[in-house]
Design an enzyme around this catalytic site. Structure first.
Site, short mmCIF file in Angstrom:
data_model
loop_
_atom_site.label_atom_id
_atom_site.label_comp_id
_atom_site.label_asym_id
_atom_site.label_seq_id
_atom_site.Cartn_x
_atom_site.Cartn_y
_atom_site.Cartn_z
N LYS A 83 -80.76 -15.75 -28.45
CA LYS A 83 -80.41 -14.78 -29.50
C LYS A 83 -81.54 -13.80 -29.78
O LYS A 83 -82.68 -14.03 -29.41
CB LYS A 83 -79.93 -15.51 -30.76
CG LYS A 83 -78.48 -16.01 -30.54
CD LYS A 83 -77.84 -16.62 -31.74
CE LYS A 83 -76.40 -17.03 -31.35
NZ LYS A 83 -75.78 -17.95 -32.29
N ARG A 85 -75.93 -25.76 -28.45
CA ARG A 85 -75.08 -24.87 -27.66
C ARG A 85 -76.00 -23.91 -26.90
O ARG A 85 -76.69 -23.11 -27.52
CB ARG A 85 -74.15 -24.11 -28.62
CG ARG A 85 -73.15 -23.20 -27.95
CD ARG A 85 -72.31 -22.48 -29.00
NE ARG A 85 -71.34 -21.59 -28.39
CZ ARG A 85 -71.62 -20.36 -27.99
NH1 ARG A 85 -72.84 -19.88 -28.12
NH2 ARG A 85 -70.68 -19.61 -27.45
#
Ligand SMILES: Nc1ncnc2c1ncn2[C@@H]1O[C@H](COP(=O)(O)OP(=O)(O)OP(=O)(O)O)[C@@H](O)[C@H]1O
Ligand SMILES: Nc1nc2c(c(=O)[nH]1)N=C(CO)CN2
Ligand SMILES: [Mg+2]
Length: 467
Positions: free
Chosen positions: A403, A438
């Site tokens: 991210k 994840r």
């Protein structure tokens, strides 16, 4: 208001019993997690204990009669007391009342010495005693510190995860204790526009080979997403999402390697969730925790699959607006906003034992908010525990993989270069109590979680030997 205990329920009947309870003039207020008590001999069934807190218009004796009827309908015959049985429904408490009659004693007489009853009972509470009824249950326990003191005397949280008692979730055809080791969820994006790997896996063949790779690298769960949720992504319809998803789901289901692995579907549409589950998906991952589709909770309640409820404010278009990025204390606010979503899910019929929580790293969060969350998972659990122990003990999923905040900190503008930073963020999260991660890069993160699990085991055995 009453508390019920179901005991001795074969796995497949957990949901059946709950449905029976729903139709018998009880409306569920709160559910406590499943506890499985391991069999002592090989022929014995695993026993499942769970607690339900509900409102009813039935009087205590009418309620007992209704429960007896449910026990009978589920195959319980009169026989040896305390012997094996398909189900046992007991009334632990009934509002603030005490009942003493030939057929009924409330509080139930034998709860105090039974850890498998007290464990789900305590899970139905929060550490803040917020009403008179709960205060009276504490006083019935006969301990000045109430049910919490009683629970500590029986062994408390240290009993869980060992000595035969596990906090479990029904998943696929089995029961999973997510605390035993960290699970790795590999990401499969079927989108042309995802931030990290958009467009790579749109064909069925390339999707299948990516799944093969992730499984060979150690993935426990494959999370398939056909809609991008990156900031400002434009939304596609249910039909388009299904047309991307279904051919891949069918192909993945027919892979021999998928045996024993779980398939998760990353969607905020209830129609996609129900179609995918009817075709064999095991788990639904909803980044909106039901906020983007008013039918989601009801649909999930009927689907009987685990449900990931993630924290986010607004939708992918508005989540990074100035207003949605305003926090005084991000861990506290994420906890209370997530708690209220999960509470809503529970009231719609999704029991907490099927819920996985996710603080939503990168969703309506600034860089420092993501850092606060990664180091603040224990604080998030503690905050939720004020309202509900069951929810505070739900498995936590985190998704920091590649991210932007990692790129900002490490000066890595390109997402693929963010794997080392991802590993560091996963390490921080797992050491703080995350149970599922994840990730895009399965291989390297599998090693990271193995090391974290070894560290955590080492720490807990060192603590035990010091006691
Ligand atoms: N609070 C209560 N909840 C349920 N049954 C109760 C309660 N108090 C008394 N009883 C009586 O106990 C009787 C026997 O209960 P049951 O057949 O469930 O026994 P059991 O399941 O073997 O024991 P236990 O429930 O203590 O594990 C019931 O028929 C009921 O009349
Ligand atoms: N549960 C969960 N799901 C996601 C997440 C995440 O952090 N958690 N991040 C995503 C965007 O990359 C897409 N889906
Ligand atoms: Mg009984």
């Amino acid at each position: 208001m009453s508390l019920l205990k179901c005991l001795g329920l074969p796995r497949h009947q957990v949901s059946t019993a709950r449905k029976y309870l729903n139709v018998s003039s009880l409306s569920c207020l709160r559910t406590a997690k499943n506890f499985s008590i391991e069999a002592h001999s090989q022929d014995e069934e695993v026993v499942i204990a769970l607690g339900i807190r509900a409102v009813t218009k039935l009087g205590p004796h009418e309620l007992l009669a209704t429960l007896k009827k449910i026990e009978k309908d589920l195959g319980r015959t009169d026989g040896i007391r305390y012997g094996p049985r398909p189900i046992d429904l007991d009334i632990l408490f009934y509002g603030k009342y005490k009942v003493r009659s030939d057929s009924l004693n409330i509080p139930h007489e034998r709860i105090w010495e039974r850890p498998f009853v007290i464990a789900p009972l305590v899970d139905l509470l929060g550490s803040a005693i917020d009403n008179d009824t709960v205060a009276s249950w504490h006083s019935f326990s006969g301990h000045s510190g109430g049910l919490f003191e009683l629970w500590e005397k029986l062994g408390g949280e240290s009993l869980i995860g060992q000595e035969g008692m596990h906090r479990v979730m029904p998943v696929a055809n089995g029961l999973v204790d997510w605390s035993l080791r960290t699970s790795v969820m590999g990401i499969l994006n079927l989108t042309p526009d995802s931030f990290s790997d958009g467009g790579n896996f749109q064909s069925v063949e390339s999707a299948v080979s990516q799944v093969q790779l992730m499984i060979s690298e150690g993935a426990d769960i494959i999370d398939i997403g056909a809609q991008s949720t990156r900031p400002k992504a434009s939304r596609i319809s249910v039909e388009e999402e299904l047309s991307r998803l279904i051919p891949v789901l069918e192909a993945v289901k027919s892979m021999p390697e998928i045996e024993g692995k779980l398939i998760s579907i990353d969607t905020f549409y209830s129609d996609v969730a129900s179609e995918a589950v009817s075709r064999g998906a095991h788990l639904i991952n909803d980044v909106s925790a039901g906020q983007l589709d008013p039918n989601m909770f009801k649909v999930i309640a009927d689907l009987d699959v685990p449900y990931v409820a993630m924290h986010m404010r607004g939708d992918p278009c508005t989540m990074q607006s100035r207003e949605n990025l305003k926090y005084d204390d991000v861990c506290k606010e994420v906890s209370s906003e997530l708690y209220s979503r999960v509470r809503q899910a529970e009231l719609s019929g999704i029991p907490t034992w099927r819920i996985i929580i996710d603080p939503g790293i990168g969703f309506s969060k600034k860089t420092e908010d993501n850092l606060d969350i990664l180091t603040g998972l224990p604080a998030i659990r503690a905050e939720i525990a004020k309202s509900s122990f069951a929810i505070s003990r739900a498995p936590i999923l985190i998704g920091p993989s590649r991210k932007r905040f990692l790129g900002d900190i490490c000066s890595r503008p390109s997402a693929i270069e963010r794997d080392p930073a991802t590993i560091a963020s996963i390490t921080a999260g797992v050491l703080g109590g995350a149970n599922i991660v994840r990730v895009h890069n399965v291989k390297d993160n599998c090693d990271a979680v193995k090391l974290c699990d070894a560290l955590l085991r080492h720490k807990s055995s060192a603590m035990k030997s010091r006691r």
